[in-house]
Scaffold this motif. Structure first.
Motif, PDB file in Angstrom:
ATOM      1  N   GLN A   1      -3.858  41.475  38.231  1.00  0.00           N
ATOM      2  CA  GLN A   1      -4.895  42.194  37.485  1.00  0.00           C
ATOM      3  C   GLN A   1      -6.241  42.056  38.157  1.00  0.00           C
ATOM      4  OE1 GLN A   1      -4.892  40.819  33.422  1.00  0.00           O
ATOM      5  NE2 GLN A   1      -2.702  41.271  33.127  1.00  0.00           N
ATOM      6  N   GLN A   2      -6.567  40.871  38.630  1.00  0.00           N
ATOM      7  CA  GLN A   2      -7.858  40.649  39.300  1.00  0.00           C
ATOM      8  C   GLN A   2      -7.947  41.432  40.602  1.00  0.00           C
ATOM      9  OE1 GLN A   2      -8.281  36.404  39.736  1.00  0.00           O
ATOM     10  NE2 GLN A   2      -9.063  36.117  37.650  1.00  0.00           N
ATOM     11  N   LEU A   3      -6.858  41.417  41.365  1.00  0.00           N
ATOM     12  CA  LEU A   3      -6.862  42.152  42.638  1.00  0.00           C
ATOM     13  C   LEU A   3      -6.961  43.653  42.426  1.00  0.00           C
ATOM     14  CD1 LEU A   3      -4.137  40.111  44.573  1.00  0.00           C
ATOM     15  CD2 LEU A   3      -6.572  40.190  45.099  1.00  0.00           C
ATOM     16  N   ALA A   4      -6.337  44.116  41.334  1.00  0.00           N
ATOM     17  CA  ALA A   4      -6.362  45.553  41.056  1.00  0.00           C
ATOM     18  C   ALA A   4      -7.746  46.023  40.630  1.00  0.00           C
ATOM     19  CB  ALA A   4      -5.337  45.891  39.971  1.00  0.00           C
ATOM     20  N   SER A   5      -8.450  45.151  39.908  1.00  0.00           N
ATOM     21  CA  SER A   5      -9.762  45.565  39.389  1.00  0.00           C
ATOM     22  C   SER A   5     -10.920  45.232  40.325  1.00  0.00           C
ATOM     23  CB  SER A   5     -10.013  44.911  38.030  1.00  0.00           C
ATOM     24  OG  SER A   5      -9.967  43.495  38.163  1.00  0.00           O
ATOM     25  N   ASN A   6     -10.846  44.065  40.985  1.00  0.00           N
ATOM     26  CA  ASN A   6     -11.985  43.609  41.800  1.00  0.00           C
ATOM     27  C   ASN A   6     -11.653  43.424  43.278  1.00  0.00           C
ATOM     28  OD1 ASN A   6     -13.524  43.407  39.415  1.00  0.00           O
ATOM     29  ND2 ASN A   6     -12.681  41.349  39.039  1.00  0.00           N
ATOM     30  N   SER A   7     -10.393  43.585  43.639  1.00  0.00           N
ATOM     31  CA  SER A   7      -9.923  43.356  45.009  1.00  0.00           C
ATOM     32  C   SER A   7     -10.139  41.913  45.471  1.00  0.00           C
ATOM     33  CB  SER A   7     -10.621  44.320  45.994  1.00  0.00           C
ATOM     34  OG  SER A   7     -10.319  45.649  45.671  1.00  0.00           O
ATOM     35  N   LYS A   8     -10.345  41.002  44.525  1.00  0.00           N
ATOM     36  CA  LYS A   8     -10.477  39.585  44.860  1.00  0.00           C
ATOM     37  C   LYS A   8     -10.036  38.750  43.657  1.00  0.00           C
ATOM     38  CE  LYS A   8     -15.389  39.357  43.639  1.00  0.00           C
ATOM     39  NZ  LYS A   8     -16.751  38.992  44.120  1.00  0.00           N
ATOM     40  N   THR A   9      -9.791  37.482  43.935  1.00  0.00           N
ATOM     41  CA  THR A   9      -9.290  36.607  42.866  1.00  0.00           C
ATOM     42  C   THR A   9     -10.370  35.637  42.411  1.00  0.00           C
ATOM     43  OG1 THR A   9      -8.499  34.977  44.461  1.00  0.00           O
ATOM     44  CG2 THR A   9      -6.938  36.698  43.796  1.00  0.00           C
ATOM     45  N   ASN A  10     -10.253  35.215  41.151  1.00  0.00           N
ATOM     46  CA  ASN A  10     -11.172  34.237  40.560  1.00  0.00           C
ATOM     47  C   ASN A  10     -10.321  33.146  39.893  1.00  0.00           C
ATOM     48  OD1 ASN A  10     -12.991  32.746  39.031  1.00  0.00           O
ATOM     49  ND2 ASN A  10     -14.306  34.529  38.625  1.00  0.00           N
ATOM     50  N   LEU A  11     -10.090  32.069  40.650  1.00  0.00           N
ATOM     51  CA  LEU A  11      -9.209  31.009  40.145  1.00  0.00           C
ATOM     52  C   LEU A  11      -9.823  30.280  38.959  1.00  0.00           C
ATOM     53  CD1 LEU A  11      -7.762  29.445  43.430  1.00  0.00           C
ATOM     54  CD2 LEU A  11      -6.979  31.416  42.120  1.00  0.00           C
ATOM     55  N   SER A  12     -11.144  30.172  38.925  1.00  0.00           N
ATOM     56  CA  SER A  12     -11.802  29.496  37.796  1.00  0.00           C
ATOM     57  C   SER A  12     -11.561  30.246  36.495  1.00  0.00           C
ATOM     58  CB  SER A  12     -13.311  29.382  38.069  1.00  0.00           C
ATOM     59  OG  SER A  12     -13.562  28.589  39.204  1.00  0.00           O
ATOM     60  N   GLU A  13     -11.563  31.561  36.570  1.00  0.00           N
ATOM     61  CA  GLU A  13     -11.327  32.361  35.368  1.00  0.00           C
ATOM     62  C   GLU A  13      -9.880  32.195  34.884  1.00  0.00           C
ATOM     63  OE1 GLU A  13     -11.271  37.069  34.057  1.00  0.00           O
ATOM     64  OE2 GLU A  13     -12.556  36.432  35.724  1.00  0.00           O
ATOM     65  N   ILE A  14      -8.936  32.180  35.820  1.00  0.00           N
ATOM     66  CA  ILE A  14      -7.531  31.957  35.454  1.00  0.00           C
ATOM     67  C   ILE A  14      -7.355  30.571  34.845  1.00  0.00           C
ATOM     68  CG2 ILE A  14      -5.189  31.727  36.373  1.00  0.00           C
ATOM     69  CD1 ILE A  14      -5.929  33.792  38.488  1.00  0.00           C
ATOM     70  N   ALA A  15      -8.040  29.591  35.417  1.00  0.00           N
ATOM     71  CA  ALA A  15      -7.944  28.227  34.905  1.00  0.00           C
ATOM     72  C   ALA A  15      -8.462  28.144  33.477  1.00  0.00           C
ATOM     73  CB  ALA A  15      -8.730  27.279  35.813  1.00  0.00           C
ATOM     74  N   ARG A  16      -9.597  28.827  33.186  1.00  0.00           N
ATOM     75  CA  ARG A  16     -10.141  28.811  31.823  1.00  0.00           C
ATOM     76  C   ARG A  16      -9.199  29.514  30.847  1.00  0.00           C
ATOM     77  NH1 ARG A  16     -15.070  29.675  34.644  1.00  0.00           N
ATOM     78  NH2 ARG A  16     -14.817  31.938  34.424  1.00  0.00           N
ATOM     79  N   THR A  17      -8.585  30.573  31.299  1.00  0.00           N
ATOM     80  CA  THR A  17      -7.674  31.336  30.442  1.00  0.00           C
ATOM     81  C   THR A  17      -6.450  30.510  30.051  1.00  0.00           C
ATOM     82  OG1 THR A  17      -8.351  33.401  31.513  1.00  0.00           O
ATOM     83  CG2 THR A  17      -6.279  33.435  30.271  1.00  0.00           C
ATOM     84  N   LEU A  18      -5.911  29.737  31.027  1.00  0.00           N
ATOM     85  CA  LEU A  18      -4.673  28.972  30.784  1.00  0.00           C
ATOM     86  C   LEU A  18      -4.928  27.526  30.379  1.00  0.00           C
ATOM     87  CD1 LEU A  18      -2.520  30.259  33.791  1.00  0.00           C
ATOM     88  CD2 LEU A  18      -2.539  31.083  31.434  1.00  0.00           C
ATOM     89  N   GLY A  19      -6.188  27.109  30.374  1.00  0.00           N
ATOM     90  CA  GLY A  19      -6.502  25.731  29.991  1.00  0.00           C
ATOM     91  C   GLY A  19      -6.099  24.712  31.037  1.00  0.00           C
ATOM     92  N   LEU A  20      -6.082  25.117  32.319  1.00  0.00           N
ATOM     93  CA  LEU A  20      -5.751  24.221  33.421  1.00  0.00           C
ATOM     94  C   LEU A  20      -6.969  24.043  34.317  1.00  0.00           C
ATOM     95  CD1 LEU A  20      -2.258  25.682  34.417  1.00  0.00           C
ATOM     96  CD2 LEU A  20      -2.693  23.650  33.039  1.00  0.00           C
ATOM     97  N   SER A  21      -6.912  23.097  35.224  1.00  0.00           N
ATOM     98  CA  SER A  21      -7.998  22.926  36.177  1.00  0.00           C
ATOM     99  C   SER A  21      -7.847  23.935  37.312  1.00  0.00           C
ATOM    100  CB  SER A  21      -7.994  21.508  36.747  1.00  0.00           C
ATOM    101  OG  SER A  21      -6.844  21.303  37.554  1.00  0.00           O
ATOM    102  N   ARG A  22      -8.962  24.220  37.966  1.00  0.00           N
ATOM    103  CA  ARG A  22      -8.928  25.145  39.091  1.00  0.00           C
ATOM    104  C   ARG A  22      -8.060  24.591  40.216  1.00  0.00           C
ATOM    105  NH1 ARG A  22     -11.019  26.339  43.895  1.00  0.00           N
ATOM    106  NH2 ARG A  22     -11.682  28.486  44.336  1.00  0.00           N
ATOM    107  N   GLN A  23      -8.129  23.236  40.417  1.00  0.00           N
ATOM    108  CA  GLN A  23      -7.322  22.611  41.468  1.00  0.00           C
ATOM    109  C   GLN A  23      -5.830  22.789  41.213  1.00  0.00           C
ATOM    110  OE1 GLN A  23      -9.867  21.215  39.897  1.00  0.00           O
ATOM    111  NE2 GLN A  23     -11.401  20.935  41.531  1.00  0.00           N
ATOM    112  N   ARG A  24      -5.437  22.674  39.921  1.00  0.00           N
ATOM    113  CA  ARG A  24      -4.012  22.819  39.588  1.00  0.00           C
ATOM    114  C   ARG A  24      -3.544  24.254  39.821  1.00  0.00           C
ATOM    115  NH1 ARG A  24       0.719  21.246  40.282  1.00  0.00           N
ATOM    116  NH2 ARG A  24       2.211  21.778  38.641  1.00  0.00           N
ATOM    117  N   ILE A  25      -4.386  25.224  39.466  1.00  0.00           N
ATOM    118  CA  ILE A  25      -4.039  26.625  39.712  1.00  0.00           C
ATOM    119  C   ILE A  25      -3.853  26.863  41.206  1.00  0.00           C
ATOM    120  CG2 ILE A  25      -4.883  28.998  39.557  1.00  0.00           C
ATOM    121  CD1 ILE A  25      -4.007  27.902  36.885  1.00  0.00           C
ATOM    122  N   HIS A  26      -4.758  26.294  42.011  1.00  0.00           N
ATOM    123  CA  HIS A  26      -4.663  26.448  43.462  1.00  0.00           C
ATOM    124  C   HIS A  26      -3.367  25.830  43.995  1.00  0.00           C
ATOM    125  CE1 HIS A  26      -5.943  26.729  47.630  1.00  0.00           C
ATOM    126  NE2 HIS A  26      -5.669  25.432  47.773  1.00  0.00           N
TER     127      HIS A  26
END
Length: 385
Positions: free
Chosen positions: A350-375
């Motif tokens: 969804q992020q790539l389709a809308s912005n052509s780039k990713t935002n791991l911090s936003e995914i982390a906030r959405t899932l309640g995980l740390s950015r490092q864990r998402i990475h």
């Protein structure tokens, strides 16, 4: 009467003598002392009539120094032995040193049990004195080697410096759980040691002894060396003895053999120097664990050849335990969270389709995980590929 029967008789004599001493102290209203003191009961007097085996007194004389005024006597009574070595504390330390240094160097397990019975009796006797109150120690209270490996114990009844539960907590836990986990993959002669560990209410009290037995069960008992090595040991031919040990090791302890096969006895001047080379070959990552003084004491004579076999046996057990691959983490222990991975993948799309780039911090906030864990999840499972 065989040695086991003599040991049982000694146990009964010690228990009777100690109980009599307790009763005498209570009836007379006296305290018990380790030395002769006015108004006190002398603890060692309780065992005055107990006679020990001649080989035991000879064994102590090989490792300890008798006080000068007793140098001409051939002590066989327990009280004489204690007094000739300077009292209860010094005699107990001497017996502990004999058990620790000799290990399998005693002629048989029956001899080891007999020596340990004397140690237990003296400690039980000492525990009655106000100078040294202590909990009674049971048989085999002193291990010849670390409970979790083949090294000498260091400032502990059970563990070496590397596996000390307090000084090296991480390594202690790793090796402990590796020994327990290996039960799922390897046969073990002493698997009942683990069963005792599970059912014992106070697990930590005798855990060191149970872990020692558990680790020892992963390789054949050192007694298999007797038939191949005993004759050359008796004859005093250390070159033949050393070659027999290596050849038996090749068949019985292959992991140990891979380490020691290049140590040729012909390249060394005597038995102690060859043994030192063998031990250092096994312990190359911990050069300070075996200094020359300890090795020379441990391998002082050809009659201590079984001490070396005991080390090879323990090393073989550890190598077999550590050869098992034990993976840890979500992929193994609990199963990968495939739903979570798919959700991360969908959010990335969804992020790539809308912005052509990713935002791991936003995914982390959405899932309640740390950015490092998402990475970590993205990199491990290649969710961006």
């Amino acid at each position: 009467m065989d040695l086991d029967q003599k040991r049982n008789a000694l146990k009964l004599q010690l228990e009777t003598a100690i109980n009599d001493l307790k009763n005498q102290a209570e009836s007379q209203g006296c305290r018990i002392a380790q030395r002769r003191r006015y108004g006190y009961l002398y603890a060692v007097d309780a065992v005055r009539n107990i006679v020990l085996e001649p080989w035991f007194t000879k064994l102590l004389s090989q490792h300890g120094s008798v006080l000068k005024k007793y140098s001409s006597s051939n002590a066989i009574h327990l009280v004489e032995i204690v007094e000739s070595y300077g009292g209860l504390n010094k005699t107990i330390k001497l017996i502990e040193a004999v058990l620790a240094l000799r290990g399998f160097g005693l002629d048989s397990q029956q001899h080891t049990d007999y020596v340990d019975q004397v140690l237990w009796g003296l400690k039980d006797l000492r525990s009655l004195t106000p100078q040294h109150q202590e909990e009674t120690m049971r048989w085999n209270s002193v291990l010849p080697y670390c409970a979790l490996c083949f090294r000498l114990r260091s400032r502990s009844h059970y563990y070496c410096e590397k596996h000390h539960p307090i000084k090296s907590t991480r390594l202690y836990k790793q090796q402990k759980y590796a020994a327990i986990t290996a039960l799922k993959h390897l046969p073990n002669e002493n698997c009942e040691a683990y069963e005792k560990y599970l059912v014992k209410p106070n697990k930590q009290k005798k855990l060191g002894r149970q872990l020692y037995d558990l680790v020892s069960g992963y390789a054949p008992h050192p007694r298999v060396f007797l038939r191949h090595c005993k004759d050359s040991a008796i004859s005093g031919d250390w070159i033949t003895l050393s070659k027999n040990i290596v050849q038996t090791c090749k068949v019985t302890y292959p992991a140990s053999y891979k380490k020691i096969k290049q140590i040729k006895p012909d390249d060394f001047r005597n038995w102690p120097s060859w043994c030192i080379a063998i031990v250092r070959c096994l312990d190359s990552t911990e050069p300070n664990a075996w200094n020359e003084k300890e090795c020379l004491t441990l391998f002082s004579g050809l009659n201590t050849w079984t001490a070396l076999v005991g080390i090879l046996h323990r090393f073989e057990c550890i190598e077999r335990i550590n050869s098992i691959e034990t993976k840890r983490g979500p992929d193994v222990g609990y199963g990968a969270n495939l739903e979570q991975h798919q959700l991360i993948k969908d959010l990335l799309k969804q992020q790539l389709a809308s912005n052509s780039k990713t935002n791991l911090s936003e995914i982390a906030r959405t899932l309640g995980l740390s950015r490092q864990r998402i990475h970590q999840i993205i990199k491990k499972h290649q969710l961006l590929s």
